[in-house]
Design a protein around this motif. Structure first.
Motif, mmCIF file in Angstrom:
data_model
loop_
_atom_site.group_PDB
_atom_site.id
_atom_site.type_symbol
_atom_site.label_atom_id
_atom_site.label_comp_id
_atom_site.label_asym_id
_atom_site.label_seq_id
_atom_site.Cartn_x
_atom_site.Cartn_y
_atom_site.Cartn_z
ATOM 1 N N GLY A 220 -15.417 -69.134 -55.426
ATOM 2 C CA GLY A 220 -14.292 -69.604 -56.241
ATOM 3 C C GLY A 220 -13.793 -68.576 -57.235
ATOM 4 O O GLY A 220 -14.370 -67.497 -57.390
ATOM 5 N N PRO A 221 -12.688 -68.905 -57.931
ATOM 6 C CA PRO A 221 -12.017 -67.926 -58.792
ATOM 7 C C PRO A 221 -12.887 -67.391 -59.940
ATOM 8 O O PRO A 221 -12.769 -66.211 -60.273
ATOM 9 N N ALA A 222 -13.759 -68.214 -60.530
ATOM 10 C CA ALA A 222 -14.521 -67.728 -61.699
ATOM 11 C C ALA A 222 -15.513 -66.649 -61.293
ATOM 12 O O ALA A 222 -15.634 -65.624 -61.970
ATOM 13 N N ILE A 223 -16.202 -66.849 -60.174
ATOM 14 C CA ILE A 223 -17.206 -65.862 -59.758
ATOM 15 C C ILE A 223 -16.515 -64.583 -59.252
ATOM 16 O O ILE A 223 -17.054 -63.484 -59.352
ATOM 17 N N ARG A 224 -15.265 -64.744 -58.759
ATOM 18 C CA ARG A 224 -14.489 -63.563 -58.315
ATOM 19 C C ARG A 224 -13.781 -62.871 -59.485
ATOM 20 O O ARG A 224 -13.099 -61.880 -59.303
#
Ligand SMILES: NC(=O)c1ccc[n+]([C@@H]2O[C@H](COP(=O)([O-])OP(=O)(O)OC[C@H]3O[C@@H](n4cnc5c(N)ncnc54)[C@H](OP(=O)(O)O)[C@@H]3O)[C@@H](O)[C@H]2O)c1
Length: 261
Positions: A220-224
């Motif tokens: 997901g966006p946070a880990i990316r």
């Protein structure tokens, strides 16, 4: 252990009572403050029913207090007036309650905590439910271990301090994930999209962590560190679902601590 007495006739008492009797442990008596509930469960378990704690009989190998957490100590204090407090072995079934609440009342005390969420609608598969046991005396702990192995393949000795943490963790994996499902349902349903579309995704994540560590499975966006997408999500939430704005931000920052909105 051959004979147990159940104090309480709620969800846990119902399922545990059925499993004990299936596995050859007789339930002698069921107590509930509501007579009808005691009678209903006692009938299923071929046990005697009572709604008076002073009618609890001596001679059971184990007394299982499975009442609401806030009532455990009140019930234990009353029970100690009826059965022999130096001989009776008494446990409660709570993840959130110290075993020590039983100490002022009984010499032989412990905890028999099945780590699962029980509801009347669903029959639990006890073989895979972790049973977390503890007892003040080693011999009592051994008895609980033997009993727990009769109903489950997963038995753990967990002390009061460990169980308190385990219970917090259980709230995270169970109650908090579920309230996030609920928020997700409200989000999609506000645009006429059925929650069904999200079910395979949530199941896939739950299945993946059966075999892997959660931190290795994060996507997901946070880990990316995809700040643009996160900002779009936050601005949508601020406008249309402000109650979820801070939830999204704080969970994002758990995954991506340097993120600034
Ligand atoms: N359900 C779970 O998923 C689960 C999982 C693991 C451990 N546990 C633990 O198991 C215990 C029972 O939980 P439960 O889910 O079975 O609760 P429940 O379904 O709400 O049943 C609670 C029982 O406690 C009785 N009770 C409440 N206050 C009482 C009082 N002041 N005096 C006497 N009896 C009282 C209720 O009697 P009435 O019916 O008359 O109100 C009922 O028999 C709790 O310690 C809980 O933490 C539950």
């Amino acid at each position: 252990m051959q004979k147990a007495t159940l104090i309480g006739a709620g969800k846990l008492a119902h399922h545990l009572g059925l499993r004990l009797t299936q596995q050859g442990v007789a339930v002698n008596q069921v107590y509930s403050r509501t007579k009808k509930k005691a009678q209903q469960l006692a009938k299923l378990l071929k046990a005697k029913a009572t709604n008076h704690l002073e009618e609890i009989e001596s001679g059971a190998d184990l007394y299982i207090i499975a009442v609401s957490d806030s009532a455990i100590e009140i019930v234990a204090a009353e029970l100690a007036k009826t059965i022999d407090p130096s001989k009776a072995f008494v446990v409660h079934t709570s993840g959130a309650t110290l075993s020590l609440v039983l100490k002022p009342y009984f010499k032989h005390y412990g905890v028999f905590y099945p780590l699962q969420s029980f509801s009347m609608e669903k029959e639990p598969d006890f073989t895979n439910i972790p049973i977390c046991i503890d007892a003040h005396h080693k011999a009592d702990k051994n008895k609980l271990e033997v009993l727990a192995h009769r109903i489950s393949n997963k038995v753990f000795t967990i002390n009061d301090e460990q169980r308190a943490v385990l219970h917090v963790a259980a709230v995270f994996v169970n109650n908090f994930t579920n309230v996030l499902y609920q928020s997700a349902a409200e989000l999609v349903e506000s645009k006429n999209i059925p929650f069904d579309l999200l079910r395979p995704l949530l199941l896939e994540t739950a299945l993946k962590v059966q075999a892997h560590q959660p931190k290795d499975m994060q996507t997901g966006p946070a880990i990316r560190k995809d700040s643009n997408t996160i900002k779009k999500h936050l601005s949508f939430l601020k406008k249309e679902h402000p109650e979820l704005f801070l939830v999204y931000l704080q969970l994002t920052q758990l995954l991506y601590p340097d993120f600034k909105p």
